[in-house]
Design a protein around this motif. Structure first.
Motif, PDB file in Angstrom:
ATOM      1  N   LYS A 390       0.866  -1.182   0.000  1.00  0.00           N
ATOM      2  CA  LYS A 390       0.000   0.000   0.000  1.00  0.00           C
ATOM      3  C   LYS A 390       0.897   1.224   0.000  1.00  0.00           C
ATOM      4  CE  LYS A 390      -3.944   2.148   2.412  1.00  0.00           C
ATOM      5  NZ  LYS A 390      -4.786   2.216   1.181  1.00  0.00           N
ATOM      6  N   TRP A 391       0.666   2.123  -0.956  1.00  0.00           N
ATOM      7  CA  TRP A 391       1.553   3.269  -1.164  1.00  0.00           C
ATOM      8  C   TRP A 391       0.773   4.340  -1.918  1.00  0.00           C
ATOM      9  CZ3 TRP A 391       5.839   3.345  -5.420  1.00  0.00           C
ATOM     10  CH2 TRP A 391       6.668   4.451  -5.251  1.00  0.00           C
ATOM     11  N   PRO A 392       0.823   5.597  -1.498  1.00  0.00           N
ATOM     12  CA  PRO A 392       0.063   6.654  -2.182  1.00  0.00           C
ATOM     13  C   PRO A 392       0.383   6.785  -3.670  1.00  0.00           C
ATOM     14  CG  PRO A 392       0.808   7.433  -0.047  1.00  0.00           C
ATOM     15  CD  PRO A 392       1.444   6.088  -0.252  1.00  0.00           C
ATOM     16  N   ALA A 393       1.603   6.434  -4.081  1.00  0.00           N
ATOM     17  CA  ALA A 393       1.970   6.537  -5.496  1.00  0.00           C
ATOM     18  C   ALA A 393       1.186   5.567  -6.367  1.00  0.00           C
ATOM     19  CB  ALA A 393       3.465   6.301  -5.678  1.00  0.00           C
ATOM     20  N   LEU A 394       0.554   4.570  -5.744  1.00  0.00           N
ATOM     21  CA  LEU A 394      -0.239   3.594  -6.493  1.00  0.00           C
ATOM     22  C   LEU A 394      -1.717   3.983  -6.538  1.00  0.00           C
ATOM     23  CD1 LEU A 394       1.406   0.291  -5.204  1.00  0.00           C
ATOM     24  CD2 LEU A 394       1.723   1.393  -7.431  1.00  0.00           C
ATOM     25  N   GLU A 395      -2.024   5.184  -6.056  1.00  0.00           N
ATOM     26  CA  GLU A 395      -3.395   5.679  -6.118  1.00  0.00           C
ATOM     27  C   GLU A 395      -3.548   6.579  -7.339  1.00  0.00           C
ATOM     28  OE1 GLU A 395      -3.979   7.657  -2.401  1.00  0.00           O
ATOM     29  OE2 GLU A 395      -3.754   5.826  -1.221  1.00  0.00           O
ATOM     30  N   SER A 396      -4.678   6.452  -8.023  1.00  0.00           N
ATOM     31  CA  SER A 396      -4.887   7.226  -9.258  1.00  0.00           C
ATOM     32  C   SER A 396      -4.991   8.718  -8.984  1.00  0.00           C
ATOM     33  CB  SER A 396      -6.148   6.741  -9.968  1.00  0.00           C
ATOM     34  OG  SER A 396      -7.290   6.925  -9.154  1.00  0.00           O
ATOM     35  N   THR A 397      -5.226   9.100  -7.739  1.00  0.00           N
ATOM     36  CA  THR A 397      -5.321  10.524  -7.394  1.00  0.00           C
ATOM     37  C   THR A 397      -3.958  11.161  -7.145  1.00  0.00           C
ATOM     38  OG1 THR A 397      -5.695   9.868  -5.092  1.00  0.00           O
ATOM     39  CG2 THR A 397      -7.647  10.322  -6.446  1.00  0.00           C
ATOM     40  N   ASP A 398      -2.899  10.431  -7.394  1.00  0.00           N
ATOM     41  CA  ASP A 398      -1.546  10.982  -7.275  1.00  0.00           C
ATOM     42  C   ASP A 398      -1.333  12.004  -8.390  1.00  0.00           C
ATOM     43  OD1 ASP A 398       1.140  11.565  -7.229  1.00  0.00           O
ATOM     44  OD2 ASP A 398       1.832   9.523  -7.579  1.00  0.00           O
ATOM     45  N   ILE A 399      -1.241  13.281  -8.030  1.00  0.00           N
ATOM     46  CA  ILE A 399      -1.034  14.324  -9.048  1.00  0.00           C
ATOM     47  C   ILE A 399       0.280  15.065  -8.795  1.00  0.00           C
ATOM     48  CG2 ILE A 399      -3.452  14.626  -9.680  1.00  0.00           C
ATOM     49  CD1 ILE A 399      -3.568  17.015  -7.781  1.00  0.00           C
ATOM     50  N   THR A 400       1.291  14.306  -8.419  1.00  0.00           N
ATOM     51  CA  THR A 400       2.612  14.888  -8.186  1.00  0.00           C
ATOM     52  C   THR A 400       3.128  15.623  -9.415  1.00  0.00           C
ATOM     53  OG1 THR A 400       3.124  13.157  -6.577  1.00  0.00           O
ATOM     54  CG2 THR A 400       4.987  14.341  -7.525  1.00  0.00           C
ATOM     55  N   ALA A 401       2.846  15.090 -10.598  1.00  0.00           N
ATOM     56  CA  ALA A 401       3.295  15.744 -11.832  1.00  0.00           C
ATOM     57  C   ALA A 401       2.792  17.184 -11.899  1.00  0.00           C
ATOM     58  CB  ALA A 401       2.816  14.951 -13.044  1.00  0.00           C
TER      59      ALA A 401
END
Length: 751
Positions: A390-401
């Motif tokens: 489980k990791w936030p980077a694997l969530e589709s709501t990751d908008i780091t870009a």
């Protein structure tokens, strides 16, 4: 074979270099000018910002197409299409994690501006691909690259995140230690961060920023793990993972991360802030970073870019400057999934060059993908547990870009932090300075709040997160009373901070403490001083151990000679140091004689704090005498009897291995570069090495020093050069400059 190869080299070199002149492009009727300085650094000009990003995509592909191609294939699980069966393990690994799948799902969550930037950048890459001018590596492998997609760009950002977050591996190590030696031994091998060591923010900083405080420390009882039984085969799982990561250039190492510091104008000669940053990653050919100068309608940024992603990741615009280090907050958990639990099945096919395709069944739990599946090293072992990540980077709501693109045009702290709210993963520390004289810091990345567990070990699937620490309550400070901020992957906050950011901080405090001592010892800070700080080779690890080591009873005359040399040594890992070499050999042999001899724990250099703890044990005397004797025997065997040949530069060399061909003795020699280098894993000038042979495979891949009083004369350095073309004059023109601590400027050219 050799004659044919040289013909290909000659033709490729000639073709590749013809495209390296200044360029005039047009995109959607917007003229673009690209001028390169003598070092091959592009200065890009256009009236339209998206045209600037188009041009950046073009020059990235022009100079680093192979790097971009191999990295997108790595994260997408498509290396086997070009390398054959030897890449199947890697493809299974990354397809199972699903970072590329997440990148595809992430697209719809980005705002319109970010989508336009990425679309423009992608168009620039494809404009170059249309020329069908391919680097030598692609020609040797005889394939045609597919068009670049917007998802490829997002996947490159995912790869950056994956490279900088490795808590899941520590938890596997902890599980192995707990199973074999007992849970109490975890903190023996990975000692807790010293209570007297510097944290990035002080208690005073927390009070100034009004961050939430606590009065009682959280206590996690051992009973929370009592229902978990670790199969000894977890060792095979751990070893297999590390082999894959090492081959991909994503391995963990002591010293991985970065240094960064920012000093207020109250302490500088120019009365404006100075910010410095150097990033520590795996060495590769070409280098991870690429320098560029971007000038459009609103963008006016200079610094380090990542081929495959649009914009300046670290650097400055005309108003602000920023630096980045790995934050190491613990945002990953491994959950043990019952084999009777309901799982989603995904079917994938791995196409293998000159071989049959390989079907792949991927299991997805409600916590995340089952990463213990699809691993050839353990497929026949019938593990009793399934591990889900489980990791936030694997969530589709990751908008780091969106955050990375947005900060480039920020003009002040408020605009900067508004963009940082969108940063999801990985955990990073960002340091800030502006031309108005302000400095600041923010810890970024969604950090989970755990319900009733600390994250030391994998936990059962009935455990949960209850959201993330609110952005406004994440550690940060603006114009701190100390007038400086230092981040060197050390612990972020004192224990009085309300939330648990991590169950431990694994980076020893040596670099942070040394930087603090250097800054506080100099009443007036200058850019030149900061450059000397970045190249500082004083070992505080040696300083800590010297009183114990120098009391060792020598077993023979050679050991006695070694102790005499060490007694006179200044503790600096300079190139001409003999004491540095003896100390490195000694610690190598000392670790090999330690009680924990399992392969998994010796895969990399053992924790320096662990070695320090071991030296304090009652039985240390025999270890010290025997290990010194073994070290000197090995040193003399490998470097000769003449001590003049024992200089650190004869042992410690930085190796830059080609990204895809380093395993081939027939072709790696074409690209491989090496240079004698200074430093150790604990020095500010990080010189981390392979523990078996002292080859430096990790270190500073980018350096910057920026005085906000003269922002256009900032200085930079990367190892090797801008181009991946072996016969370009800009392939390795920085190598000796990098090793000697020299810098370049990126000045605006005329167009």
């Amino acid at each position: 074979y050799c004659i044919c190869l040289f013909i290909i080299l000659f033709l490729t070199s000639a073709q590749y270099n013809n495209n390296y002149d200044n360029i005039k492009l047009s995109w959607k009727n917007n003229p673009i000018y690209i001028q390169r300085d003598n070092n091959g650094v592009p200065n890009i000009y256009a009236e339209n910002d998206n045209a600037v990003y188009f041009a950046l995509g073009y020059v990235h592909a022009q100079d680093r197409l192979w790097q971009m191609e191999i990295e997108r294939r790595l994260i997408e699980g498509k290396l086997s299409e070009i390398f054959g069966s030897k890449s199947i393990k890697s493809d299974k690994f990354f397809l199972t994690w699903g970072l590329y799948r997440t990148a595809i799902n992430e697209w719809v969550h980005l705002d319109k501006n970010t989508q336009e930037v990425i679309t423009s950048y992608t168009a620039g890459i494809n404009a170059y691909l249309d020329l069908k001018t391919y680097p030598l590596q692609i020609k040797l492998l005889r394939f045609t690259p597919q068009k670049w997609s917007v998802y490829d760009t997002l996947a490159i950002q995912k790869l950056m995140a994956f490279n900088l977050q490795n808590n899941w591996l520590y938890k596997l190590n902890n599980a192995f230690i707990a199973q074999k030696y007992g849970e109490s031994k975890i903190n023996q091998f990975y000692p807790l961060y010293p209570t007297t060591a510097p944290t990035i923010l002080s208690t005073k900083d927390l009070l100034v920023t009004k961050l939430p405080q606590k009065t009682n420390h959280r206590v996690y009882s051992k009973e929370q793990y009592s229902e978990i039984k670790y199969d000894s085969q977890i060792l095979a799982l751990n070893k297999s993972y590390r082999d894959i990561l090492m081959q991909a250039g994503l391995a963990d190492f002591s010293g991985k991360g970065s240094n960064s510091w920012v000093v207020s104008g109250k302490l500088t000669a120019t009365k404006k802030p100075i910010i410095a940053n150097d990033t520590h990653l795996f060495f590769s050919s070409p280098n991870f970073w690429y320098l560029a100068n971007l000038k459009g309608r609103t963008i006016n940024s200079v610094g380090a870019t990542v081929p495959g992603f649009p914009g300046i990741i670290i650097g400055h615009n005309q108003n602000i400057a920023w630096g980045v280090t790995v934050g190491y907050a613990d945002d990953q958990d491994l959950f043990i999934i019952n084999k009777k639990s309901k799982l989603k099945h995904l079917k994938e096919i791995i196409n293998v060059k000159e071989s049959a395709s390989v079907p792949l069944d991927i299991l997805i739990s409600d916590k995340g993908p089952i990463i213990s599946a699809n691993n050839s090293a353990i497929e026949s072992l019938n593990l009793k547990q399934q591990f889900a990540i489980k990791w936030p980077a694997l969530e589709s709501t990751d908008i780091t870009a969106q955050a990375l693109i947005g900060i480039q045009t920020s003009k002040n702290w408020h605009q900067f932090t508004q963009q940082l709210k969108n940063f999801t993963s990985p955990s990073i520390s960002v340091l800030y300075a502006d031309i108005q004289g302000n400095i600041g810091y923010y810890l970024l990345g969604r950090t989970p709040i755990r319900n009733g567990f600390s994250g030391v070990l994998p936990v059962n699937e009935n455990k949960n997160w209850s959201g993330y620490i609110p952005f406004e309550q994440m550690p940060h400070v603006y114009n701190p009373p100390e007038n400086y901020i230092i981040s060197a992957n050390n612990k972020v906050v004192p224990d009085t901070y309300k939330y648990q950011l991590a169950y431990n901080w694994f980076t020893p405090p040596y670099r942070a403490q040394r930087i603090k001592d250097l800054i506080t010892a100099n009443p007036i800070i200058t850019s030149n001083l900061c450059k000397t700080f970045q190249m500082d080779n004083v070992s505080y690890f040696w300083r800590d151990l010297a009183p114990i080591l120098l009391q060792t009873q020598p077993n023979n005359e050679l050991s006695k000679k070694a102790l005499n040399i060490l007694a006179a040594w200044n503790g600096k890992f300079e190139k001409n140091s003999i004491g540095a070499t003896i100390f490195a050999y000694w610690m190598q042999q000392f670790a090999l004689l330690s009680p924990f001899k399992s392969t998994v724990l010796r895969n990399n250099l053992p924790s320096p704090l662990y070695l320090k703890t071991l030296l304090a044990t009652k039985n240390k005397n025999k270890y010290l005498s025997d290990s010194l004797k073994a070290a000197m025997k090995k040193l003399q065997h490998e470097q000769g009897k003449n001590s003049a040949n024992w200089q650190w530069q004869n042992v410690h060399r930085a190796y830059f291995l080609e990204m895809g061909f380093s395993a081939s003795k027939y072709t790696n020699w074409i690209w491989e570069q090496k240079v004698s280098s200074a430093g150790n894993f604990d020095t500010v000038n990080v010189g981390s090495f392979n523990f078996e042979n002292f080859h430096q495979l990790f270190g500073a891949t980018y350096r910057e020093v920026i005085d906000l009083a003269d922002i256009n004369n900032a200085e930079y350095m990367i190892p090797l050069g801008q181009s991946e073309d072996r016969f370009s004059s800009n392939y390795a023109n920085f190598l000796n400059m990098w090793a000697d601590g020299e810098y370049i400027k990126i000045n605006n050219l005329q167009h």
